[in-house]
Design a protein around this motif. Structure first.
Motif, mmCIF file in Angstrom:
data_model
loop_
_atom_site.group_PDB
_atom_site.id
_atom_site.type_symbol
_atom_site.label_atom_id
_atom_site.label_comp_id
_atom_site.label_asym_id
_atom_site.label_seq_id
_atom_site.Cartn_x
_atom_site.Cartn_y
_atom_site.Cartn_z
ATOM 1 N N ARG A 17 1.570 -7.749 -3.484
ATOM 2 C CA ARG A 17 1.280 -7.589 -2.068
ATOM 3 C C ARG A 17 1.972 -6.345 -1.519
ATOM 4 O O ARG A 17 2.866 -5.780 -2.151
ATOM 5 C CB ARG A 17 1.762 -8.820 -1.283
ATOM 6 C CG ARG A 17 1.309 -10.153 -1.835
ATOM 7 C CD ARG A 17 2.030 -11.293 -1.141
ATOM 8 N NE ARG A 17 1.762 -12.579 -1.769
ATOM 9 C CZ ARG A 17 2.420 -13.703 -1.457
ATOM 10 N NH1 ARG A 17 3.358 -13.684 -0.522
ATOM 11 N NH2 ARG A 17 2.122 -14.831 -2.079
ATOM 12 N N GLU A 18 1.538 -5.947 -0.330
ATOM 13 C CA GLU A 18 2.204 -4.856 0.356
ATOM 14 C C GLU A 18 3.635 -5.250 0.694
ATOM 15 O O GLU A 18 3.926 -6.400 0.990
ATOM 16 C CB GLU A 18 1.444 -4.481 1.622
ATOM 17 C CG GLU A 18 0.053 -3.926 1.366
ATOM 18 C CD GLU A 18 -0.657 -3.544 2.646
ATOM 19 O OE1 GLU A 18 -0.037 -3.692 3.725
ATOM 20 O OE2 GLU A 18 -1.819 -3.119 2.571
ATOM 21 N N ASN A 19 4.521 -4.286 0.607
ATOM 22 C CA ASN A 19 5.956 -4.444 0.884
ATOM 23 C C ASN A 19 6.702 -5.152 -0.252
ATOM 24 O O ASN A 19 7.894 -5.439 -0.109
ATOM 25 C CB ASN A 19 6.206 -5.199 2.190
ATOM 26 C CG ASN A 19 7.527 -4.789 2.833
ATOM 27 O OD1 ASN A 19 7.905 -3.626 2.815
ATOM 28 N ND2 ASN A 19 8.226 -5.742 3.422
ATOM 29 N N ASP A 20 6.039 -5.423 -1.379
ATOM 30 C CA ASP A 20 6.739 -5.975 -2.533
ATOM 31 C C ASP A 20 7.700 -4.932 -3.108
ATOM 32 O O ASP A 20 7.379 -3.736 -3.171
ATOM 33 C CB ASP A 20 5.745 -6.409 -3.619
ATOM 34 C CG ASP A 20 5.282 -7.845 -3.427
ATOM 35 O OD1 ASP A 20 5.898 -8.566 -2.628
ATOM 36 O OD2 ASP A 20 4.286 -8.238 -4.071
ATOM 37 N N LEU A 21 8.853 -5.395 -3.547
ATOM 38 C CA LEU A 21 9.839 -4.514 -4.158
ATOM 39 C C LEU A 21 9.585 -4.427 -5.652
ATOM 40 O O LEU A 21 9.457 -5.449 -6.328
ATOM 41 C CB LEU A 21 11.249 -5.035 -3.893
ATOM 42 C CG LEU A 21 12.399 -4.263 -4.562
ATOM 43 C CD1 LEU A 21 12.477 -2.843 -4.031
ATOM 44 C CD2 LEU A 21 13.728 -4.992 -4.353
ATOM 45 N N ARG A 26 8.632 0.583 -3.281
ATOM 46 C CA ARG A 26 8.109 -0.527 -2.490
ATOM 47 C C ARG A 26 6.603 -0.323 -2.311
ATOM 48 O O ARG A 26 6.159 0.783 -1.999
ATOM 49 C CB ARG A 26 8.804 -0.602 -1.129
ATOM 50 C CG ARG A 26 8.527 -1.905 -0.379
ATOM 51 C CD ARG A 26 9.419 -2.044 0.825
ATOM 52 N NE ARG A 26 10.817 -2.187 0.464
ATOM 53 C CZ ARG A 26 11.382 -3.328 0.118
ATOM 54 N NH1 ARG A 26 10.646 -4.439 0.050
ATOM 55 N NH2 ARG A 26 12.671 -3.384 -0.182
ATOM 56 N N GLU A 43 3.132 0.071 -0.979
ATOM 57 C CA GLU A 43 2.630 0.506 0.327
ATOM 58 C C GLU A 43 1.213 0.008 0.597
ATOM 59 O O GLU A 43 0.883 -0.401 1.715
ATOM 60 C CB GLU A 43 2.647 2.037 0.409
ATOM 61 C CG GLU A 43 2.075 2.585 1.705
ATOM 62 C CD GLU A 43 1.849 4.075 1.647
ATOM 63 O OE1 GLU A 43 1.702 4.689 2.719
ATOM 64 O OE2 GLU A 43 1.811 4.630 0.539
ATOM 65 N N GLN A 44 0.364 0.015 -0.445
ATOM 66 C CA GLN A 44 -1.044 -0.321 -0.225
ATOM 67 C C GLN A 44 -1.621 -0.963 -1.482
ATOM 68 O O GLN A 44 -1.337 -0.522 -2.598
ATOM 69 C CB GLN A 44 -1.833 0.940 0.138
ATOM 70 C CG GLN A 44 -3.283 0.703 0.493
ATOM 71 C CD GLN A 44 -4.005 2.009 0.810
ATOM 72 O OE1 GLN A 44 -3.615 3.069 0.353
ATOM 73 N NE2 GLN A 44 -5.041 1.926 1.602
ATOM 74 N N ALA A 61 2.580 2.943 -4.170
ATOM 75 C CA ALA A 61 3.952 2.572 -3.800
ATOM 76 C C ALA A 61 4.732 3.820 -3.425
ATOM 77 O O ALA A 61 4.421 4.929 -3.878
ATOM 78 C CB ALA A 61 4.640 1.839 -4.947
#
Length: 294
Positions: A201-205, A223, A225-226, A240
């Motif tokens: 998902r978006e914002n996953d590290l 991280r 981004e899209q 990312a």
């Protein structure tokens, strides 16, 4: 007023017609300079005071932010201490190997590669400092890249955003493993071959997975981004942003991860198998003649 106007016109005419007026103008400028300084003094004082006040406000705001950051980091350190102790207890229950801190040395940026199609930099640490090819490089925020060439007093680092650089990563949230490749841009990585149904998902590290033995596991990389899902395509397009401040950092950490250990006399997939099973598999494949029964 009329006399002053006539005198000014006469001086302008003389200045235009006669070259001797240059020395007169210079002398008059010297005489008038203290008057000009006295006239501009109030505005200079006001500008200086405004600058001092603005700098003071910025320093106060920065001091407040730093205090808040110290409090936040102190809270994290306290929480980290309890988590570390719990991790040690769990590892003792599982009889797992103990993880130790990775040693490092600091390095400073010397230069950036002027080639716009490559993302490389030169650090002031070299072979005399123990730097080696393939050594991971980080800044205060995340992974920067790896050392690709070493001289006696400097080393060249390939950044993670270079189009020729790829490294194994995993999603910190669920452990899914992928490969992140540089996009040839300062703030962009492409996560390759992500199945369209993968839980990313978006914002996953994204952190280093430790596979291939080049980068130690658990270090932050980027991280997400899209995440773009194209209908009918088997793979999603995932972009990312690297966490490292590649365009602003001047000081870096060069890590010395421990070498991966293999079983004695064996390596690769054979290191995880029983020697008897390996011997039987070779006999079935015809590589080794079976021993004759007595």
């Amino acid at each position: 007023m009329l006399v002053c106007a006539i005198l000014a016109i006469a001086l302008m005419f003389a200045d235009l017609r006669f070259s001797r007026m240059d020395s007169v103008r210079a002398q008059l400028s010297t005489l008038v300079a203290p008057v000009q300084w006295a006239v501009s003094l109030p505005s200079d004082v006001l500008n200086w005071g405004a600058l001092v006040l603005s700098d003071q406000r910025e320093l106060v705001a920065e001091n407040r932010r730093l205090r808040e950051q110290v409090l936040s980091l102190s809270h994290r350190v306290q929480r980290m201490a309890s988590l570390t102790a719990e991790n040690v207890r769990l590892r003792e229950l599982l009889s797992a190997s103990q993880q130790h801190d990775i040693p490092f040395i600091t390095g400073e940026l010397l230069s950036l590669d002027p080639d716009p199609f490559t993302h490389r930099m030169v650090l002031d640490r070299g072979r005399r400092n123990g730097v080696f090819v393939g050594q991971p490089v980080m800044d205060a925020s995340g992974l920067v890249g790896q050392v690709t060439a070493v001289s006696a007093y400097s080393s060249r680092v390939l950044l993670v955003t270079d189009a020729s650089h790829a490294l194994p990563v995993q999603v910190n949230r669920n452990g899914l493993r992928f490969v992140a490749q540089g996009a040839g841009r300062d703030q962009r990585l492409n996560v390759r071959h992500v199945p369209d149904t993968a839980d990313i998902r978006e914002n996953d590290l994204l952190v280093t997975s430790g596979l291939a033995g080049r980068f130690p596991p658990g270090f932050p990389v980027a991280r997400v981004e899209q995440v773009v899902h194209d209908p009918g395509e088997p793979f999603a397009r995932v972009k990312a942003n690297p966490l490292a401040k590649l365009q602003r950092s001047r000081h870096f950490l060069l890590l010395f991860p421990p070498e991966p250990r293999n079983a004695d006399g064996r390596g690769g997939w054979e290191a995880t198998l029983d020697p008897v099973a390996v011997e039987m598999a070779r006999q079935v494949a015809g590589d080794v003649e079976p021993e004759e029964a007595p």
